[in-house]
Design a protein around this motif. Structure first.
Motif, PDB file in Angstrom:
ATOM      1  N   VAL A  63       0.855  -1.186   0.000  1.00 34.16           N
ATOM      2  CA  VAL A  63       0.000   0.000   0.000  1.00 34.16           C
ATOM      3  C   VAL A  63       0.892   1.237   0.000  1.00 34.16           C
ATOM      4  CG1 VAL A  63      -1.677   1.358   1.327  1.00 34.16           C
ATOM      5  CG2 VAL A  63      -1.902  -1.132   1.223  1.00 34.16           C
ATOM      6  N   HIS A  64       0.655   2.144  -0.945  1.00 27.17           N
ATOM      7  CA  HIS A  64       1.400   3.401  -1.013  1.00 27.17           C
ATOM      8  C   HIS A  64       0.440   4.541  -1.330  1.00 27.17           C
ATOM      9  CE1 HIS A  64       4.494   0.322  -1.870  1.00 27.17           C
ATOM     10  NE2 HIS A  64       5.282   1.129  -1.185  1.00 27.17           N
ATOM     11  N   VAL A  65       0.707   5.713  -0.777  1.00 31.68           N
ATOM     12  CA  VAL A  65      -0.085   6.911  -1.051  1.00 31.68           C
ATOM     13  C   VAL A  65       0.826   8.128  -0.988  1.00 31.68           C
ATOM     14  CG1 VAL A  65      -2.338   6.066  -0.257  1.00 31.68           C
ATOM     15  CG2 VAL A  65      -0.745   7.083   1.386  1.00 31.68           C
ATOM     16  N   LEU A  66       0.349   9.222  -1.565  1.00 30.12           N
ATOM     17  CA  LEU A  66       1.035  10.512  -1.483  1.00 30.12           C
ATOM     18  C   LEU A  66       0.355  11.376  -0.424  1.00 30.12           C
ATOM     19  CD1 LEU A  66       1.328  11.205  -5.315  1.00 30.12           C
ATOM     20  CD2 LEU A  66       3.272  10.802  -3.778  1.00 30.12           C
ATOM     21  N   VAL A  67       1.159  12.067   0.388  1.00 29.77           N
ATOM     22  CA  VAL A  67       0.621  12.961   1.423  1.00 29.77           C
ATOM     23  C   VAL A  67       1.131  14.378   1.125  1.00 29.77           C
ATOM     24  CG1 VAL A  67       0.376  13.400   3.880  1.00 29.77           C
ATOM     25  CG2 VAL A  67       0.800  11.054   3.080  1.00 29.77           C
ATOM     26  N   PRO A  68       0.260  15.310   0.739  1.00 31.36           N
ATOM     27  CA  PRO A  68       0.715  16.683   0.475  1.00 31.36           C
ATOM     28  C   PRO A  68       1.363  17.292   1.707  1.00 31.36           C
ATOM     29  CG  PRO A  68      -1.529  16.345  -0.335  1.00 31.36           C
ATOM     30  CD  PRO A  68      -1.191  15.148   0.502  1.00 31.36           C
ATOM     31  N   HIS A  69       2.474  17.978   1.522  1.00 29.40           N
ATOM     32  CA  HIS A  69       3.149  18.617   2.648  1.00 29.40           C
ATOM     33  C   HIS A  69       2.254  19.703   3.248  1.00 29.40           C
ATOM     34  CE1 HIS A  69       7.169  17.140   0.907  1.00 29.40           C
ATOM     35  NE2 HIS A  69       6.866  16.438   1.978  1.00 29.40           N
ATOM     36  N   GLY A  70       2.158  19.666   4.572  1.00 28.04           N
ATOM     37  CA  GLY A  70       1.382  20.671   5.290  1.00 28.04           C
ATOM     38  C   GLY A  70      -0.074  20.309   5.491  1.00 28.04           C
ATOM     39  N   VAL A  71      -0.512  19.155   4.951  1.00 26.21           N
ATOM     40  CA  VAL A  71      -1.931  18.828   5.010  1.00 26.21           C
ATOM     41  C   VAL A  71      -2.367  18.324   6.388  1.00 26.21           C
ATOM     42  CG1 VAL A  71      -1.825  16.403   4.273  1.00 26.21           C
ATOM     43  CG2 VAL A  71      -3.794  17.801   3.633  1.00 26.21           C
ATOM     44  N   LEU A  72      -1.426  17.748   7.160  1.00 28.47           N
ATOM     45  CA  LEU A  72      -1.773  17.200   8.477  1.00 28.47           C
ATOM     46  C   LEU A  72      -1.382  18.205   9.559  1.00 28.47           C
ATOM     47  CD1 LEU A  72      -0.645  13.477   7.989  1.00 28.47           C
ATOM     48  CD2 LEU A  72      -2.899  14.506   7.597  1.00 28.47           C
ATOM     49  N   ARG A  73      -2.298  19.076   9.881  1.00 26.00           N
ATOM     50  CA  ARG A  73      -2.010  20.133  10.852  1.00 26.00           C
ATOM     51  C   ARG A  73      -2.032  19.583  12.278  1.00 26.00           C
ATOM     52  NH1 ARG A  73      -4.043  25.994   8.806  1.00 26.00           N
ATOM     53  NH2 ARG A  73      -3.721  25.666   6.585  1.00 26.00           N
ATOM     54  N   ILE A  74      -1.168  20.131  13.112  1.00 23.47           N
ATOM     55  CA  ILE A  74      -1.139  19.754  14.528  1.00 23.47           C
ATOM     56  C   ILE A  74      -2.114  20.677  15.247  1.00 23.47           C
ATOM     57  CG2 ILE A  74       0.296  19.683  16.598  1.00 23.47           C
ATOM     58  CD1 ILE A  74       2.643  18.938  14.711  1.00 23.47           C
ATOM     59  N   ARG A  75      -3.109  20.059  15.879  1.00 22.58           N
ATOM     60  CA  ARG A  75      -4.218  20.846  16.420  1.00 22.58           C
ATOM     61  C   ARG A  75      -3.844  21.612  17.685  1.00 22.58           C
ATOM     62  NH1 ARG A  75      -8.473  15.977  15.735  1.00 22.58           N
ATOM     63  NH2 ARG A  75      -6.515  14.844  15.987  1.00 22.58           N
ATOM     64  N   ASN A  76      -2.988  21.033  18.509  1.00 17.09           N
ATOM     65  CA  ASN A  76      -2.578  21.714  19.742  1.00 17.09           C
ATOM     66  C   ASN A  76      -1.051  21.705  19.841  1.00 17.09           C
ATOM     67  OD1 ASN A  76      -5.297  22.147  21.012  1.00 17.09           O
ATOM     68  ND2 ASN A  76      -5.352  19.909  20.834  1.00 17.09           N
ATOM     69  N   PRO A  77      -0.378  22.474  18.983  1.00 15.21           N
ATOM     70  CA  PRO A  77       1.086  22.430  18.964  1.00 15.21           C
ATOM     71  C   PRO A  77       1.691  23.018  20.235  1.00 15.21           C
ATOM     72  CG  PRO A  77       0.302  24.218  17.581  1.00 15.21           C
ATOM     73  CD  PRO A  77      -0.912  23.441  18.010  1.00 15.21           C
ATOM     74  N   PRO A  78       2.824  22.461  20.671  1.00 15.70           N
ATOM     75  CA  PRO A  78       3.507  23.024  21.838  1.00 15.70           C
ATOM     76  C   PRO A  78       4.216  24.323  21.470  1.00 15.70           C
ATOM     77  CG  PRO A  78       4.823  21.284  20.860  1.00 15.70           C
ATOM     78  CD  PRO A  78       3.545  21.315  20.082  1.00 15.70           C
ATOM     79  N   PRO A  79       4.533  25.149  22.464  1.00 19.36           N
ATOM     80  CA  PRO A  79       5.321  26.355  22.188  1.00 19.36           C
ATOM     81  C   PRO A  79       6.709  25.989  21.659  1.00 19.36           C
ATOM     82  CG  PRO A  79       4.364  26.400  24.402  1.00 19.36           C
ATOM     83  CD  PRO A  79       4.188  25.008  23.884  1.00 19.36           C
ATOM     84  N   VAL A  80       7.340  26.924  20.990  1.00 14.44           N
ATOM     85  CA  VAL A  80       8.692  26.703  20.474  1.00 14.44           C
ATOM     86  C   VAL A  80       9.670  26.908  21.625  1.00 14.44           C
ATOM     87  CG1 VAL A  80      10.418  27.397  18.782  1.00 14.44           C
ATOM     88  CG2 VAL A  80       7.997  27.427  18.176  1.00 14.44           C
ATOM     89  N   ASP A  81       9.793  25.867  22.422  1.00 16.48           N
ATOM     90  CA  ASP A  81      10.654  25.856  23.595  1.00 16.48           C
ATOM     91  C   ASP A  81      11.207  24.440  23.723  1.00 16.48           C
ATOM     92  OD1 ASP A  81      11.387  26.959  26.503  1.00 16.48           O
ATOM     93  OD2 ASP A  81      10.488  24.957  26.737  1.00 16.48           O
ATOM     94  N   PHE A  82      12.506  24.313  23.922  1.00 16.94           N
ATOM     95  CA  PHE A  82      13.155  23.001  23.900  1.00 16.94           C
ATOM     96  C   PHE A  82      12.486  22.016  24.858  1.00 16.94           C
ATOM     97  CE2 PHE A  82      16.172  19.762  25.009  1.00 16.94           C
ATOM     98  CZ  PHE A  82      16.900  19.523  23.854  1.00 16.94           C
ATOM     99  N   GLN A  83      12.335  22.395  26.121  1.00 13.44           N
ATOM    100  CA  GLN A  83      11.810  21.473  27.121  1.00 13.44           C
ATOM    101  C   GLN A  83      10.342  21.122  26.852  1.00 13.44           C
ATOM    102  OE1 GLN A  83      13.561  19.792  29.192  1.00 13.44           O
ATOM    103  NE2 GLN A  83      15.471  20.895  28.827  1.00 13.44           N
ATOM    104  N   GLN A  84       9.570  22.105  26.426  1.00 10.36           N
ATOM    105  CA  GLN A  84       8.155  21.839  26.169  1.00 10.36           C
ATOM    106  C   GLN A  84       7.964  20.960  24.935  1.00 10.36           C
ATOM    107  OE1 GLN A  84       5.107  24.792  27.189  1.00 10.36           O
ATOM    108  NE2 GLN A  84       6.794  26.263  27.437  1.00 10.36           N
ATOM    109  N   LEU A  85       8.806  21.144  23.925  1.00  5.20           N
ATOM    110  CA  LEU A  85       8.752  20.276  22.747  1.00  5.20           C
ATOM    111  C   LEU A  85       9.180  18.855  23.113  1.00  5.20           C
ATOM    112  CD1 LEU A  85      10.130  22.645  19.965  1.00  5.20           C
ATOM    113  CD2 LEU A  85       7.995  21.346  19.821  1.00  5.20           C
ATOM    114  N   TYR A  86      10.230  18.743  23.907  1.00  2.00           N
ATOM    115  CA  TYR A  86      10.716  17.427  24.343  1.00  2.00           C
ATOM    116  C   TYR A  86       9.606  16.679  25.083  1.00  2.00           C
ATOM    117  CZ  TYR A  86      13.838  13.902  26.361  1.00  2.00           C
ATOM    118  OH  TYR A  86      14.434  12.713  26.712  1.00  2.00           O
ATOM    119  N   SER A  87       8.939  17.365  25.998  1.00  2.00           N
ATOM    120  CA  SER A  87       7.864  16.738  26.774  1.00  2.00           C
ATOM    121  C   SER A  87       6.690  16.356  25.877  1.00  2.00           C
ATOM    122  CB  SER A  87       7.381  17.693  27.874  1.00  2.00           C
ATOM    123  OG  SER A  87       8.418  17.954  28.787  1.00  2.00           O
TER     124      SER A  87
END
Length: 324
Positions: free
Chosen positions: A215-239
């Motif tokens: 099974v193979h498919v194409l996924v357009p870049h940017g189509v799968l949005r992250i609904r609750n993204p973490p802040p751009v902070d190292f520790q918060q992204l790691y967690s």
């Protein structure tokens, strides 16, 4: 929804990075690894990263749709890479200097040949009419995907040039929590980049299909949005990567308003990938493929296979199987 940026160049990390003298977690033969520091990359700040659209980084192989011989065509990523000897010199410089910068290439002699149909990616710099490598030692580019080239058989499985359509995985128009597999005219994908994922791509981190029925498919870049993204902070992204279900992804790509793309990969944070039960496989998917395949098409023709399960809803893309 505005069309998000296409992936034509190496996407920079959201944090400044450093080279460590330890085996890479990402590449088996690489005796060093590039890791993120806790300092946000100034390029990300200049592009207003905090207001960018955060999307899931998909683990596959990059593709591009543009014209070939006057028709919309799927192109595969083919970076022009250095010869073995030139690459050794480059890696030695990188190891000793802890940076890629400052290395001098002889473009005429240091790089491998590419097919005549090859084109350089957008924004590749040129000198005297010739493309020159980026700071990572590659000249990003594309080659058209032809049915006669067995090297790209998995690429060709997701396009039908007779009908000028492609098999695409995207979010459902009315429900972002629902995924759908659809056949989309190649003309509607013009100048977009997409990720080819599936059974025979990059070790199949999403567990799609089987050896007998890939099974193979194409996924357009940017189509799968992250609904609750973490802040751009190292520790918060790691967690977030460690503790949140939505963080069970290869990484994040931020699409900034000025067109700049910025990323973070789990490996940048010392985290492993792939992981079991990736976030992609927590979402239901419906198949909307109603193509009339060539009557002489193989039983393994993907358009024929997906058409046979048109309208069916699955708990996740991993559950799609074509075994009789």
């Amino acid at each position: 929804m505005r069309r998000l940026g296409s992936v034509q160049q190496k996407v920079p990390c959201v944090f400044l990075t450093e080279v460590r003298n330890e085996p890479s977690r990402k590449r088996d033969c690489q005796q060093f690894q590039v890791v993120a520091t806790e300092n946000v990359n100034p390029a990300a700040l200049e592009s207003d990263i905090h207001c960018a659209v955060a999307t899931e980084k998909i683990d596959g192989t990059c593709c591009y749709v543009t014209t070939y011989k006057g028709e919309p065509y799927l192109w595969a990523r083919l970076d022009r890479k250095p010869t073995k000897q030139a690459d050794k010199r480059f890696k030695k410089h990188q190891y000793l200097q802890k940076t890629c910068k400052g290395f001098v290439w002889n473009v005429d002699e240091d790089f491998r040949e590419v097919p005549e149909s090859w084109i350089a990616a957008h924004r590749v710099q040129h000198e005297n009419g010739h493309p020159v490598p980026d700071e990572h030692g590659h000249i990003p580019g594309w080659v058209p995907v032809d049915h006669t080239n067995k090297q790209y058989c998995w690429h060709t499985s997701v396009v039908n040039y007779d009908s000028a359509v492609a098999l695409v995985l995207k979010t459902h128009g009315e429900d972002e929590g629902l995924l759908e597999i659809v056949s989309i005219p190649l003309a509607d994908l013009m100048e977009q980049t997409l990720e080819l994922i599936g059974t025979n791509v990059n070790g199949n981190p999403y567990g799609l299909g089987s050896k007998k029925y890939p099974v193979h498919v194409l996924v357009p870049h940017g189509v799968l949005r992250i609904r609750n993204p973490p802040p751009v902070d190292f520790q918060q992204l790691y967690s977030w990567f460690q503790e949140c279900q939505e963080g069970r992804v290869e990484g994040i790509v931020w699409h900034c308003d000025d067109g700049t793309l910025i990323k973070i990969h789990r490996h940048h944070l010392g985290l492993k990938w792939p992981v079991g039960d990736s976030f992609l496989n927590t979402r239901p998917v419906v198949v909307h493929v109603d193509e009339k395949p060539d009557p002489d098409a193989s039983e393994k023709d993907l358009f024929k296979s997906f058409s046979s399960i048109n309208g069916k809803l699955f708990s996740c893309i991993q559950d799609i199987q074509f075994e009789p």
